[in-house]
Scaffold this motif. Structure first.
Motif, mmCIF file in Angstrom:
data_model
loop_
_atom_site.group_PDB
_atom_site.id
_atom_site.type_symbol
_atom_site.label_atom_id
_atom_site.label_comp_id
_atom_site.label_asym_id
_atom_site.label_seq_id
_atom_site.Cartn_x
_atom_site.Cartn_y
_atom_site.Cartn_z
ATOM 1 N N GLN A 1 103.484 85.560 8.584
ATOM 2 C CA GLN A 1 102.708 86.028 8.903
ATOM 3 C C GLN A 1 101.507 85.496 8.358
ATOM 4 O O GLN A 1 100.652 85.807 8.274
ATOM 5 C CB GLN A 1 102.464 86.589 10.568
ATOM 6 N N LEU A 36 106.761 82.545 16.601
ATOM 7 C CA LEU A 36 105.656 82.600 15.428
ATOM 8 C C LEU A 36 105.022 80.728 15.152
ATOM 9 O O LEU A 36 103.329 80.490 15.238
ATOM 10 C CB LEU A 36 106.013 82.774 14.052
ATOM 11 N N TYR A 76 100.956 80.151 15.936
ATOM 12 C CA TYR A 76 99.858 79.659 14.784
ATOM 13 C C TYR A 76 100.065 77.769 15.148
ATOM 14 O O TYR A 76 100.778 77.604 14.543
ATOM 15 C CB TYR A 76 100.015 79.623 13.269
#
Length: 247
Positions: free
Chosen positions: A45, A69, A73
């Motif tokens: 991250q 994740l 993104y």
């Protein structure tokens, strides 16, 4: 002060720039792929927040764990860079845009069969064992032409280039020899003008040797420890997976 991952990223990019200048290359022509094996999500991250957009995973099960994740993104691209067992193909094609490690016809066939089922195509690189180390995966350099001709028969696979791992714990000259050999194979394959085969990508160079790789023509470098810090396990754990050879 920014986080350590961000600082490390800056340093790596500066080193890339210097290597590009030294070899008369354009920084835009070299992509930085962050190798994420065993890296915890919070560090990934941090890298994403610092502007990193290209990540590569070695293990199918780790890819699955990182998927939430990936969705968060969505501008981030994921590649598969480790040895791919045929029984993990179904998992991997769900998540990635490029597979760096196609090194045998059987894997190409299994990929093709899965992609036909899903009505998809996949960009791949052929992994070549330029250091001739028995512990490494990759097609031997002398069978690269034969393998690429076989893979080009599968209309679901687009061969975009080549990948290699430089000789581990080697001198710069030994490593340079590995990268030059890959470049030479790229030239030979290009001259064949095969269908669905482009030779634009050379994926080579890791934390310890990416500057040499850039000097020798790398278009993707795969960097992990220089950005995320030392892992608990040595490189040999990831690149010597004899126990998991499936064919």
């Amino acid at each position: 002060m920014g986080n350590q991952v961000e600082e490390n990223l800056k340093t790596v990019r500066q080193q890339m720039e210097l290597a590009c200048q030294a070899s008369g290359r354009n920084m835009e022509d070299v992509q930085l792929l962050l190798a994420t094996k065993t890296v915890p999500l919070e560090k990934l991250q941090m890298a994403m927040q610092a502007g990193a957009t290209l990540f590569g995973e070695n293990k199918a099960q780790e890819l699955r764990g990182k998927f939430p994740l990936m969705q968060q993104y969505n501008q981030v691209e994921w590649h598969f860079i480790g040895h791919l067992q045929t029984n993990k193909v179904k998992d991997v094609v769900k998540y990635v845009t490029l597979i760096h490690s196609v090194d045998r016809l059987k894997l190409g066939q299994v990929l093709h069969n899965q992609l036909v089922k899903e009505n998809k195509t996949m960009d791949i690189l052929m992994q070549i064992n330029t250091s001739y180390e028995e512990s490494k995966f990759g097609a031997p350099p002398e069978s690269a032409l034969e393998l690429v001709e076989q893979l080009s028969q599968f209309e679901t696979l687009n061969v975009k280039g080549l990948m290699t791992i430089g000789k581990l714990n080697a001198t710069n000259d030994e490593t340079r020899h590995c990268f030059r050999l890959l470049k030479q194979i790229q030239t030979e394959i290009r001259e064949k003008k095969l269908p669905r085969v482009e030779m634009d990508i050379l994926s080579m160079g890791m934390s310890g040797d990416f500057k040499v790789a850039i000097e020798e023509g790398a278009t993707i470098i795969r960097v992990g420890t220089s950005v995320f810090g030392q892992r608990y396990l040595p490189d040999s754990y990831y690149w010597n997976e004899n126990a998991s050879r499936d064919d």
